[in-house]
Design a protein around this motif. Structure first.
Motif, PDB file in Angstrom:
ATOM      1  N   PRO A 128      67.455   0.422  76.748  1.00 11.89           N
ATOM      2  CA  PRO A 128      66.909  -0.738  76.035  1.00 11.89           C
ATOM      3  C   PRO A 128      65.620  -1.317  76.636  1.00 11.89           C
ATOM      4  CG  PRO A 128      69.271  -0.979  76.408  1.00 11.89           C
ATOM      5  CD  PRO A 128      68.806   0.157  77.257  1.00 11.89           C
ATOM      6  N   ILE A 129      65.295  -0.974  77.894  1.00 11.86           N
ATOM      7  CA  ILE A 129      64.112  -1.587  78.513  1.00 11.86           C
ATOM      8  C   ILE A 129      62.979  -0.581  78.727  1.00 11.86           C
ATOM      9  CG2 ILE A 129      65.430  -3.424  79.644  1.00 11.86           C
ATOM     10  CD1 ILE A 129      65.169  -1.824  82.243  1.00 11.86           C
ATOM     11  N   GLN A 130      63.047   0.573  78.064  1.00  9.31           N
ATOM     12  CA  GLN A 130      61.980   1.556  78.209  1.00  9.31           C
ATOM     13  C   GLN A 130      60.639   1.021  77.712  1.00  9.31           C
ATOM     14  OE1 GLN A 130      62.278   4.843  79.828  1.00  9.31           O
ATOM     15  NE2 GLN A 130      63.874   3.410  80.503  1.00  9.31           N
ATOM     16  N   ASP A 131      60.631   0.285  76.602  1.00  8.88           N
ATOM     17  CA  ASP A 131      59.374  -0.249  76.086  1.00  8.88           C
ATOM     18  C   ASP A 131      58.728  -1.194  77.086  1.00  8.88           C
ATOM     19  OD1 ASP A 131      59.606   1.188  73.784  1.00  8.88           O
ATOM     20  OD2 ASP A 131      60.353  -0.475  72.555  1.00  8.88           O
ATOM     21  N   LYS A 132      59.530  -2.009  77.746  1.00 11.28           N
ATOM     22  CA  LYS A 132      58.979  -2.952  78.722  1.00 11.28           C
ATOM     23  C   LYS A 132      58.439  -2.216  79.957  1.00 11.28           C
ATOM     24  CE  LYS A 132      61.484  -7.124  77.412  1.00 11.28           C
ATOM     25  NZ  LYS A 132      60.245  -7.816  76.972  1.00 11.28           N
ATOM     26  N   LEU A 133      59.127  -1.152  80.379  1.00 12.42           N
ATOM     27  CA  LEU A 133      58.628  -0.364  81.506  1.00 12.42           C
ATOM     28  C   LEU A 133      57.316   0.333  81.147  1.00 12.42           C
ATOM     29  CD1 LEU A 133      61.990   1.118  82.816  1.00 12.42           C
ATOM     30  CD2 LEU A 133      60.349  -0.158  84.206  1.00 12.42           C
ATOM     31  N   HIS A 134      57.202   0.839  79.934  1.00 14.62           N
ATOM     32  CA  HIS A 134      55.957   1.473  79.501  1.00 14.62           C
ATOM     33  C   HIS A 134      54.839   0.442  79.379  1.00 14.62           C
ATOM     34  CE1 HIS A 134      58.655   4.777  77.542  1.00 14.62           C
ATOM     35  NE2 HIS A 134      58.490   4.960  78.842  1.00 14.62           N
ATOM     36  N   GLN A 135      55.189  -0.747  78.919  1.00 15.51           N
ATOM     37  CA  GLN A 135      54.199  -1.823  78.827  1.00 15.51           C
ATOM     38  C   GLN A 135      53.670  -2.184  80.211  1.00 15.51           C
ATOM     39  OE1 GLN A 135      55.767  -5.326  76.909  1.00 15.51           O
ATOM     40  NE2 GLN A 135      53.940  -6.565  77.330  1.00 15.51           N
ATOM     41  N   ASP A 158      63.985  10.265  85.257  1.00 13.67           N
ATOM     42  CA  ASP A 158      65.053  11.252  85.393  1.00 13.67           C
ATOM     43  C   ASP A 158      65.724  11.402  84.037  1.00 13.67           C
ATOM     44  OD1 ASP A 158      67.058  13.013  86.455  1.00 13.67           O
ATOM     45  OD2 ASP A 158      66.763  12.055  88.405  1.00 13.67           O
ATOM     46  N   SER A 159      66.591  12.402  83.931  1.00 21.44           N
ATOM     47  CA  SER A 159      67.293  12.655  82.674  1.00 21.44           C
ATOM     48  C   SER A 159      68.682  12.038  82.713  1.00 21.44           C
ATOM     49  CB  SER A 159      67.388  14.162  82.407  1.00 21.44           C
ATOM     50  OG  SER A 159      68.036  14.818  83.480  1.00 21.44           O
ATOM     51  N   PHE A 160      69.069  11.429  81.602  1.00 17.03           N
ATOM     52  CA  PHE A 160      70.353  10.746  81.505  1.00 17.03           C
ATOM     53  C   PHE A 160      71.039  11.162  80.214  1.00 17.03           C
ATOM     54  CE2 PHE A 160      67.699   8.248  84.225  1.00 17.03           C
ATOM     55  CZ  PHE A 160      68.548   7.794  85.225  1.00 17.03           C
ATOM     56  N   SER A 161      72.347  11.353  80.291  1.00 19.29           N
ATOM     57  CA  SER A 161      73.114  11.769  79.123  1.00 19.29           C
ATOM     58  C   SER A 161      73.686  10.551  78.408  1.00 19.29           C
ATOM     59  CB  SER A 161      74.241  12.717  79.526  1.00 19.29           C
ATOM     60  OG  SER A 161      75.089  12.094  80.474  1.00 19.29           O
ATOM     61  N   ASN A 171      65.043  11.829  78.866  1.00 21.72           N
ATOM     62  CA  ASN A 171      64.252  11.478  80.041  1.00 21.72           C
ATOM     63  C   ASN A 171      63.865  10.003  79.956  1.00 21.72           C
ATOM     64  OD1 ASN A 171      63.152  12.715  82.487  1.00 21.72           O
ATOM     65  ND2 ASN A 171      61.175  12.047  81.698  1.00 21.72           N
ATOM     66  N   LEU A 172      64.246   9.233  80.962  1.00 21.89           N
ATOM     67  CA  LEU A 172      63.979   7.798  80.978  1.00 21.89           C
ATOM     68  C   LEU A 172      63.228   7.409  82.244  1.00 21.89           C
ATOM     69  CD1 LEU A 172      67.468   6.397  79.871  1.00 21.89           C
ATOM     70  CD2 LEU A 172      65.477   6.821  78.422  1.00 21.89           C
ATOM     71  N   THR A 173      62.367   6.409  82.120  1.00 19.19           N
ATOM     72  CA  THR A 173      61.738   5.819  83.310  1.00 19.19           C
ATOM     73  C   THR A 173      62.762   4.926  84.002  1.00 19.19           C
ATOM     74  OG1 THR A 173      59.545   5.844  82.284  1.00 19.19           O
ATOM     75  CG2 THR A 173      59.867   4.357  84.154  1.00 19.19           C
ATOM     76  N   VAL A 174      62.917   5.135  85.302  1.00 19.66           N
ATOM     77  CA  VAL A 174      63.897   4.371  86.070  1.00 19.66           C
ATOM     78  C   VAL A 174      63.241   3.145  86.710  1.00 19.66           C
ATOM     79  CG1 VAL A 174      65.532   4.438  87.975  1.00 19.66           C
ATOM     80  CG2 VAL A 174      65.225   6.453  86.529  1.00 19.66           C
ATOM     81  N   TYR A 175      62.120   3.368  87.385  1.00 20.12           N
ATOM     82  CA  TYR A 175      61.419   2.254  88.016  1.00 20.12           C
ATOM     83  C   TYR A 175      59.980   2.660  88.283  1.00 20.12           C
ATOM     84  CZ  TYR A 175      61.447   4.325  92.752  1.00 20.12           C
ATOM     85  OH  TYR A 175      61.238   5.128  93.842  1.00 20.12           O
ATOM     86  N   LEU A 176      59.156   1.696  88.679  1.00 16.32           N
ATOM     87  CA  LEU A 176      57.749   1.937  88.979  1.00 16.32           C
ATOM     88  C   LEU A 176      57.507   1.713  90.466  1.00 16.32           C
ATOM     89  CD1 LEU A 176      56.116  -0.020  85.990  1.00 16.32           C
ATOM     90  CD2 LEU A 176      56.865   2.370  86.061  1.00 16.32           C
ATOM     91  N   ALA A 177      56.877   2.677  91.107  1.00 14.26           N
ATOM     92  CA  ALA A 177      56.519   2.566  92.526  1.00 14.26           C
ATOM     93  C   ALA A 177      55.013   2.398  92.646  1.00 14.26           C
ATOM     94  CB  ALA A 177      56.974   3.805  93.281  1.00 14.26           C
TER      95      ALA A 177
END
Length: 276
Positions: A128-135, A158-161, A171-177
């Motif tokens: 649900p928060i992929q759009d915010k991470l991409h933003q 990483d990939s999540f089922s 494939n989802l973004t987990v966090y930003l470093a």
């Protein structure tokens, strides 16, 4: 009923040792010099990690290598690290138990497989928060953004089922470093203070962890504490003792779940204790 006194027993029950890695069990040469790590003379160093080119990057001192050897021989060593699945492969240690990776977003079983139960939980939290991470990624990495020059942004994915019956992982973004190219820690500290104003409802979805030249923007669902609690509650033997070590303030919540915990005599946690 009389309570018995303790008697030594040669049949040892191995405790769980839940261990952070970088700057706890090993460190770079730069930090060896900065911390004046004992028994770290060149002839005593043991290579612990390599870089992407396969060149030695982090090292254990003689004492650290002896400690790590004792951990593998005497405990069930469980890795708890910010390293992702790619980065953990560059750690040259013979892990053979559970591994908590990517700040707690990933759990691997003893044979190195993704643990599906945890994957599915993380998918439900991250999707649900992929759009915010991409933003956030576009905002911080945009060429016109001169507010924080010399930032090196790395999205960790990483990939999540979706469920146990699905063969199609997402494939989802987990966090930003974020790192600073010139290792200006003050710039990262200032960025951490300004982040909540850069995106609406930032604090509702994310938290920020800063340690030296590493800044991480993480969803609240991603935390070492959550993954360790999941293992302790559901998959580890409650009759076996547990202890652990970590160097970072981000390690403290998972360490406090254990029977005993500590820290090396250097690093963020140690420095924080000295200032209190």
């Amino acid at each position: 009923m009389t309570t018995p006194f303790f008697q030594a027993n040669p049949n040892i029950t191995k405790p769980y040792a839940l261990m952070d890695l970088d700057d706890t069990l090993f460190q770079t040469q730069r930090k060896i010099d900065a911390w004046n790590v004992p028994t770290a003379e060149p002839e005593h160093l043991v290579c612990a990690t390599v870089n992407k080119k396969g060149e030695p990057l982090s090292f254990m001192s003689q004492r650290q290598a002896a400690f790590v050897n004792w951990l593998f021989a005497s405990t069930d060593l469980i890795v708890v690290t910010a390293r992702d699945r790619s980065e953990i492969k560059r750690v040259k240690l013979p892990f053979n138990s559970w591994q908590v990776l990517t700040h707690g977003a990933i759990i691997l079983t003893s044979d190195g497989a993704l643990f599906n139960d945890w994957q599915q939980q993380m998918y439900k939290a991250l999707a649900p928060i992929q759009d915010k991470l991409h933003q956030l990624t576009e905002l911080l990495d945009h060429p016109s953004n001169t507010l924080f020059d010399s930032l090196v942004l790395t999205p960790h994915t990483d990939s999540f089922s979706h469920d146990s019956n699905s063969n199609n992982d997402t494939n989802l973004t987990v966090y930003l470093a974020i790192k600073h190219a010139q290792k200006d820690h003050q710039v990262l500290a200032e960025l951490a203070q300004q982040l909540p104003a850069l995106i609406p409802d930032f604090d509702a979805h994310f938290y920020v962890h800063v340690n030296a030249n590493n800044l991480a923007i993480l969803p609240h669902a991603v935390h070492k504490h959550h993954a360790v609690k999941f293992l302790l509650d559901n998959h580890l033997d409650k009759n076996r003792p547990s202890f652990g070590f970590g160097d970072s303030l981000a390690d403290l919540p998972f360490l406090q779940l254990l029977d005993w915990y500590g820290m090396p005599n250097h690093g963020q946690l140690h420095e924080q204790r000295l200032t209190q």
